[in-house]
Design a protein around this motif. Sequence first.
Motif, PDB file in Angstrom:
ATOM      1  N   MET A  80       0.846  -1.192   0.000  1.00  0.00           N
ATOM      2  CA  MET A  80       0.000   0.000   0.000  1.00  0.00           C
ATOM      3  C   MET A  80       0.883   1.244   0.000  1.00  0.00           C
ATOM      4  N   THR A  81       0.674   2.108  -0.956  1.00  0.00           N
ATOM      5  CA  THR A  81       1.415   3.356  -1.036  1.00  0.00           C
ATOM      6  C   THR A  81       0.477   4.520  -0.750  1.00  0.00           C
ATOM      7  N   ILE A  82       0.831   5.298   0.269  1.00  0.00           N
ATOM      8  CA  ILE A  82       0.063   6.490   0.630  1.00  0.00           C
ATOM      9  C   ILE A  82       0.809   7.700   0.096  1.00  0.00           C
ATOM     10  N   THR A  83       0.098   8.532  -0.684  1.00  0.00           N
ATOM     11  CA  THR A  83       0.706   9.754  -1.208  1.00  0.00           C
ATOM     12  C   THR A  83      -0.191  10.939  -0.873  1.00  0.00           C
ATOM     13  N   LEU A  84       0.428  12.093  -0.764  1.00  0.00           N
ATOM     14  CA  LEU A  84      -0.282  13.342  -0.522  1.00  0.00           C
ATOM     15  C   LEU A  84      -0.209  14.151  -1.808  1.00  0.00           C
ATOM     16  N   ARG A  85      -1.374  14.495  -2.353  1.00  0.00           N
ATOM     17  CA  ARG A  85      -1.434  15.196  -3.632  1.00  0.00           C
ATOM     18  C   ARG A  85      -2.203  16.494  -3.494  1.00  0.00           C
ATOM     19  N   GLU A  86      -1.830  17.474  -4.305  1.00  0.00           N
ATOM     20  CA  GLU A  86      -2.569  18.725  -4.312  1.00  0.00           C
ATOM     21  C   GLU A  86      -4.007  18.479  -4.735  1.00  0.00           C
ATOM     22  N   VAL A  87      -4.909  19.284  -4.206  1.00  0.00           N
ATOM     23  CA  VAL A  87      -6.305  19.246  -4.622  1.00  0.00           C
ATOM     24  C   VAL A  87      -6.422  20.160  -5.836  1.00  0.00           C
ATOM     25  N   THR A  88      -6.865  19.583  -6.958  1.00  0.00           N
ATOM     26  CA  THR A  88      -6.938  20.304  -8.226  1.00  0.00           C
ATOM     27  C   THR A  88      -8.347  20.183  -8.817  1.00  0.00           C
ATOM     28  N   GLU A  89      -8.566  20.851  -9.931  1.00  0.00           N
ATOM     29  CA  GLU A  89      -9.854  20.725 -10.622  1.00  0.00           C
ATOM     30  C   GLU A  89     -10.132  19.268 -10.988  1.00  0.00           C
ATOM     31  N   ASP A  90      -9.080  18.503 -11.254  1.00  0.00           N
ATOM     32  CA  ASP A  90      -9.252  17.111 -11.676  1.00  0.00           C
ATOM     33  C   ASP A  90      -9.713  16.187 -10.555  1.00  0.00           C
ATOM     34  N   ASN A  91      -9.365  16.507  -9.300  1.00  0.00           N
ATOM     35  CA  ASN A  91      -9.715  15.584  -8.221  1.00  0.00           C
ATOM     36  C   ASN A  91     -10.623  16.185  -7.150  1.00  0.00           C
ATOM     37  N   VAL A  92     -10.971  17.462  -7.280  1.00  0.00           N
ATOM     38  CA  VAL A  92     -11.708  18.126  -6.201  1.00  0.00           C
ATOM     39  C   VAL A  92     -13.053  17.453  -5.916  1.00  0.00           C
ATOM     40  N   ASP A  93     -13.773  17.002  -6.932  1.00  0.00           N
ATOM     41  CA  ASP A  93     -15.078  16.378  -6.682  1.00  0.00           C
ATOM     42  C   ASP A  93     -14.939  15.098  -5.868  1.00  0.00           C
ATOM     43  N   SER A  94     -13.938  14.272  -6.189  1.00  0.00           N
ATOM     44  CA  SER A  94     -13.764  13.025  -5.437  1.00  0.00           C
ATOM     45  C   SER A  94     -13.277  13.311  -4.012  1.00  0.00           C
ATOM     46  N   VAL A  95     -12.516  14.381  -3.831  1.00  0.00           N
ATOM     47  CA  VAL A  95     -12.062  14.740  -2.480  1.00  0.00           C
ATOM     48  C   VAL A  95     -13.235  15.288  -1.659  1.00  0.00           C
ATOM     49  N   LEU A  96     -14.081  16.106  -2.282  1.00  0.00           N
ATOM     50  CA  LEU A  96     -15.239  16.654  -1.580  1.00  0.00           C
ATOM     51  C   LEU A  96     -16.225  15.563  -1.164  1.00  0.00           C
ATOM     52  N   ALA A  97     -16.203  14.436  -1.857  1.00  0.00           N
ATOM     53  CA  ALA A  97     -17.124  13.330  -1.562  1.00  0.00           C
ATOM     54  C   ALA A  97     -16.674  12.497  -0.357  1.00  0.00           C
ATOM     55  N   LEU A  98     -15.470  12.691   0.141  1.00  0.00           N
ATOM     56  CA  LEU A  98     -14.975  11.913   1.278  1.00  0.00           C
ATOM     57  C   LEU A  98     -15.759  12.283   2.534  1.00  0.00           C
ATOM     58  N   ARG A  99     -16.083  11.275   3.347  1.00  0.00           N
ATOM     59  CA  ARG A  99     -16.909  11.487   4.546  1.00  0.00           C
ATOM     60  C   ARG A  99     -16.414  10.625   5.708  1.00  0.00           C
ATOM     61  N   THR A 100     -16.637  11.144   6.915  1.00  0.00           N
ATOM     62  CA  THR A 100     -16.428  10.326   8.110  1.00  0.00           C
ATOM     63  C   THR A 100     -17.718   9.543   8.363  1.00  0.00           C
ATOM     64  N   THR A 101     -17.746   8.785   9.446  1.00  0.00           N
ATOM     65  CA  THR A 101     -19.000   8.156   9.857  1.00  0.00           C
ATOM     66  C   THR A 101     -19.873   9.240  10.496  1.00  0.00           C
ATOM     67  N   PRO A 102     -21.197   9.039  10.536  1.00  0.00           N
ATOM     68  CA  PRO A 102     -22.059  10.041  11.188  1.00  0.00           C
ATOM     69  C   PRO A 102     -21.648  10.326  12.636  1.00  0.00           C
ATOM     70  N   ASP A 103     -21.201   9.305  13.362  1.00  0.00           N
ATOM     71  CA  ASP A 103     -20.785   9.494  14.755  1.00  0.00           C
ATOM     72  C   ASP A 103     -19.546  10.381  14.875  1.00  0.00           C
ATOM     73  N   GLN A 104     -18.729  10.443  13.824  1.00  0.00           N
ATOM     74  CA  GLN A 104     -17.486  11.222  13.876  1.00  0.00           C
ATOM     75  C   GLN A 104     -17.672  12.670  13.440  1.00  0.00           C
ATOM     76  N   GLU A 105     -18.854  13.002  12.917  1.00  0.00           N
ATOM     77  CA  GLU A 105     -19.049  14.336  12.357  1.00  0.00           C
ATOM     78  C   GLU A 105     -18.897  15.450  13.384  1.00  0.00           C
ATOM     79  N   ARG A 106     -19.127  15.145  14.666  1.00  0.00           N
ATOM     80  CA  ARG A 106     -18.950  16.199  15.672  1.00  0.00           C
ATOM     81  C   ARG A 106     -17.475  16.429  15.996  1.00  0.00           C
ATOM     82  N   PHE A 107     -16.610  15.523  15.528  1.00  0.00           N
ATOM     83  CA  PHE A 107     -15.178  15.644  15.784  1.00  0.00           C
ATOM     84  C   PHE A 107     -14.394  16.162  14.574  1.00  0.00           C
ATOM     85  N   VAL A 108     -14.884  15.902  13.371  1.00  0.00           N
ATOM     86  CA  VAL A 108     -14.133  16.230  12.149  1.00  0.00           C
ATOM     87  C   VAL A 108     -15.060  16.948  11.177  1.00  0.00           C
TER      88      VAL A 108
END
Length: 155
Positions: A1-29
């Motif tokens: 497994m390779t973890i990379t940190l990438r800039e948020v761009t027009e090409d990936n912003v929609d998929s990044v905006l779609a990321l979610r925590t669990t409902p129970d975690q929403e008060r923390f993050v």
Amino acid sequence: MTITLREVTEDNVDSVLALRTTPDQERFVSTVTDSLTEAAENPQGNPWIRAVYADGQPVGFVMLSWNVEPQPPDIIGPWFLWKLLIDHRHQGKGYGQEVVQQIVELVRGQGATELLTSHVPGDGGPAGFYARLGFVPTGELDPEGEIILRRIVHE
């Protein structure tokens, strides 16, 4: 497994905006959308924003205050892990831990001596996660009552 940190761009912003925590975690993050809004409203925090990818797939979001002049209580720094979100479908796989390790190496390479973060107190929150990664409470709270944590990063 390779973890990379990438800039948020027009090409990936929609998929990044779609990321979610669990409902129970929403008060923390906060959501990615709220985090990006917060970054735009606080340019003095010098936001450094990246999408977290695991083997080419977006799985999370991270935001730092990058080498800022501390202006307590609103701007904590100089190096502050402002946001960390791992999508609920990808939690428990070590991605968050790997992201923090990469951030520690990055800021150490920039001459940082410590990395600060904060979290909302409460059952089910991230206190244990941060403690396992070597963060300890500073004894201070931010204006919203979040517990400020410190991790020494110099060797």
